[in-house]
Design an enzyme around this catalytic site. Structure first.
Site, PDB file in Angstrom:
ATOM      1  N   GLY A  81       0.831  -1.206   0.000  1.00 25.47           N
ATOM      2  CA  GLY A  81       0.000   0.000   0.000  1.00 25.47           C
ATOM      3  C   GLY A  81       0.866   1.257   0.000  1.00 25.47           C
ATOM      4  N   HIS A  82       1.874   1.281   0.881  1.00 25.33           N
ATOM      5  CA  HIS A  82       2.771   2.452   0.925  1.00 25.33           C
ATOM      6  C   HIS A  82       3.536   2.597  -0.388  1.00 25.33           C
ATOM      7  CE1 HIS A  82       2.557   1.442   5.366  1.00 25.33           C
ATOM      8  NE2 HIS A  82       2.261   2.725   5.375  1.00 25.33           N
ATOM      9  N   GLN A  99      -0.168  11.492  17.828  1.00 26.65           N
ATOM     10  CA  GLN A  99      -1.439  11.058  17.245  1.00 26.65           C
ATOM     11  C   GLN A  99      -1.956   9.760  17.868  1.00 26.65           C
ATOM     12  OE1 GLN A  99       0.491  10.688  13.187  1.00 26.65           O
ATOM     13  NE2 GLN A  99      -0.988   9.022  12.983  1.00 26.65           N
ATOM     14  N   ASP A 133      -7.290   5.722   4.724  1.00 25.74           N
ATOM     15  CA  ASP A 133      -7.519   6.657   5.839  1.00 25.74           C
ATOM     16  C   ASP A 133      -8.262   7.865   5.273  1.00 25.74           C
ATOM     17  OD1 ASP A 133      -6.079   5.159   7.904  1.00 25.74           O
ATOM     18  OD2 ASP A 133      -4.326   5.564   6.674  1.00 25.74           O
ATOM     19  N   SER A 175      -2.756  -2.880   5.742  1.00 23.81           N
ATOM     20  CA  SER A 175      -2.517  -1.987   6.878  1.00 23.81           C
ATOM     21  C   SER A 175      -1.449  -2.601   7.761  1.00 23.81           C
ATOM     22  CB  SER A 175      -3.819  -1.831   7.683  1.00 23.81           C
ATOM     23  OG  SER A 175      -3.534  -1.284   8.966  1.00 23.81           O
ATOM     24  N   SER A 176      -0.610  -1.752   8.333  1.00 24.17           N
ATOM     25  CA  SER A 176       0.412  -2.262   9.252  1.00 24.17           C
ATOM     26  C   SER A 176      -0.246  -2.956  10.445  1.00 24.17           C
ATOM     27  CB  SER A 176       1.293  -1.118   9.747  1.00 24.17           C
ATOM     28  OG  SER A 176       1.881  -0.471   8.642  1.00 24.17           O
ATOM     29  N   ARG A 177      -1.444  -2.533  10.793  1.00 24.04           N
ATOM     30  CA  ARG A 177      -2.104  -3.105  11.974  1.00 24.04           C
ATOM     31  C   ARG A 177      -2.706  -4.481  11.691  1.00 24.04           C
ATOM     32  NH1 ARG A 177      -3.279   2.785  13.261  1.00 24.04           N
ATOM     33  NH2 ARG A 177      -2.150   3.120  15.218  1.00 24.04           N
TER      34      ARG A 177
HETATM   35  O1  PAF Z   1      -1.118   7.789   7.788  1.00 22.37           O
HETATM   36  C1  PAF Z   1      -0.081   7.802   8.484  1.00 22.37           C
HETATM   37  O2  PAF Z   1       0.768   6.902   8.384  1.00 22.37           O
HETATM   38  C2  PAF Z   1       0.138   8.914   9.488  1.00 22.37           C
HETATM   39  O3  PAF Z   1      -1.058   9.325  10.052  1.00 22.37           O
HETATM   40  C3  PAF Z   1       0.896  10.117   8.895  1.00 22.37           C
HETATM   41  C4  PAF Z   1       0.129  10.779   7.784  1.00 22.37           C
HETATM   42  C5  PAF Z   1       2.255   9.644   8.370  1.00 22.37           C
HETATM   43  C6  PAF Z   1       1.153  11.158   9.987  1.00 22.37           C
HETATM   44  O4  PAF Z   1       1.899  10.631  11.039  1.00 22.37           O
END
Ligand code: PAF
Length: 282
Positions: free
Chosen positions: A36-37, A61, A152, A187-189
């Site tokens: 995904g990344h 966050q 997200d 997702s990493s999770r």
């Molecule tokens: O989506 C994320 O991985 C994080 O919320 C981000 C945008 C890198 C901010 O820490």
């Protein structure tokens, strides 16, 4: 690909690229990178000459009972993956570099409205942490274009609103959600899922598709949302929400509204809290 830990060193490299006429693309991440990344990096590459990715697990966050300490940190693997995807620079700041006055005392960026509902309501302070760190990263990297994942979706709207309101000259691009074969959003999770939880997690995308299909048959929004909750619970997960909203601002649609909607789910399965969404066309 070079890795930079100090903002000044990254800034010098980016300035040199800019003087040479390059357009800068930026992909902010918290690391533990997956396909995904890498799709975000690929999308950035179509709109920029040089790509900077950041890996920073941003403490502000995460809520007090969330997974900041256990969030997977896999820098060597991330560096190899980014190099393979032709990323030009990786920025890996320490917490002190991003929050020189300490995280608690830092200036904050608050985004009213869109950041206060759904995820913002369930995770107080989450989007302030996101908006603050992304503003700082934007200031340090000074990109022309930045890419965020549509998985997200609310975060994407928060960032768009923040960028526009703060008059930042940065184009925000959305990258389509990458999915596993059974539809689970990458997702990493997902790696928190144990044993059969991984199979059961496919219920999330299945339920989003069912919400879309049911809406097309003329069922009411309330009935569709109630069925979605039932389906998620039947698969052993605990939904925080399964809701249909206006895609433009996540406000609640009128009962007969059918255009420009999005279905969003957040649900807990074992240790994992997973979110996903699906844009609903007419
Ligand atoms: O989506 C994320 O991985 C994080 O919320 C981000 C945008 C890198 C901010 O820490």
């Amino acid at each position: 690909m070079d890795t930079f830990h100090a903002a000044a060193d990254l800034g010098a490299r980016v300035s040199a690229w800019r003087r040479a006429g390059a357009r800068i693309g930026f992909v902010p991440t918290m690391g533990n990178l997956h396909a995904g990344h890498f799709s975000l990096v690929e999308l950035a590459r179509t709109r920029a000459d040089k790509i900077v990715t950041s890996v920073f697990v941003n403490p502000t966050q995460f809520g007090p009972n969330e997974d900041f300490a256990s969030y997977p940190r896999t820098l060597a693997q991330d560096q190899a993956g980014l190099a393979a995807h032709r990323c030009d620079a990786l920025f890996v700041p320490a917490v002190d570099e991003m929050y020189p006055f300490g995280a608690a005392a830092s200036v904050r960026v608050e985004v009213p409205g869109i950041a206060e509902i759904l995820e913002g309501e369930l995770r107080p302070g989450h989007f302030t942490g996101v908006a603050t760190v992304v503003t700082k990263l934007f200031n340090l990297v000074q990109p022309d274009v930045a890419v965020f994942g549509q998985k997200d979706y609310q975060q994407l709207l928060v960032i768009r609103r923040m960028t526009e309101d703060l008059c930042l000259p940065i184009e925000i691009l959305a990258a389509a959600t990458q999915r596993e074969v059974d539809g689970l959003a990458m997702s990493s999770r997902n790696q928190y899922l144990r044993g059969e939880e991984r199979e059961r997690a496919a219920v999330i995308h299945r339920t989003l598709c069912a919400m879309r299909d049911q809406l097309r048959t003329g069922r009411t929004l309330a009935a569709v949302e109630a069925d979605a909750h039932t389906a998620l619970a039947a698969a052993g997960s605990t939904p925080d929400y399964a809701t249909i909203r206006r895609a433009v601002d996540l406000s609640v649609p009128g009962p007969s509204e059918r255009g420009g909607l999005i279905a969003l789910i957040a649900t807990r399965l074992g240790r994992a809290r997973l979110i996903d969404n699906l844009l609903l066309d007419r």
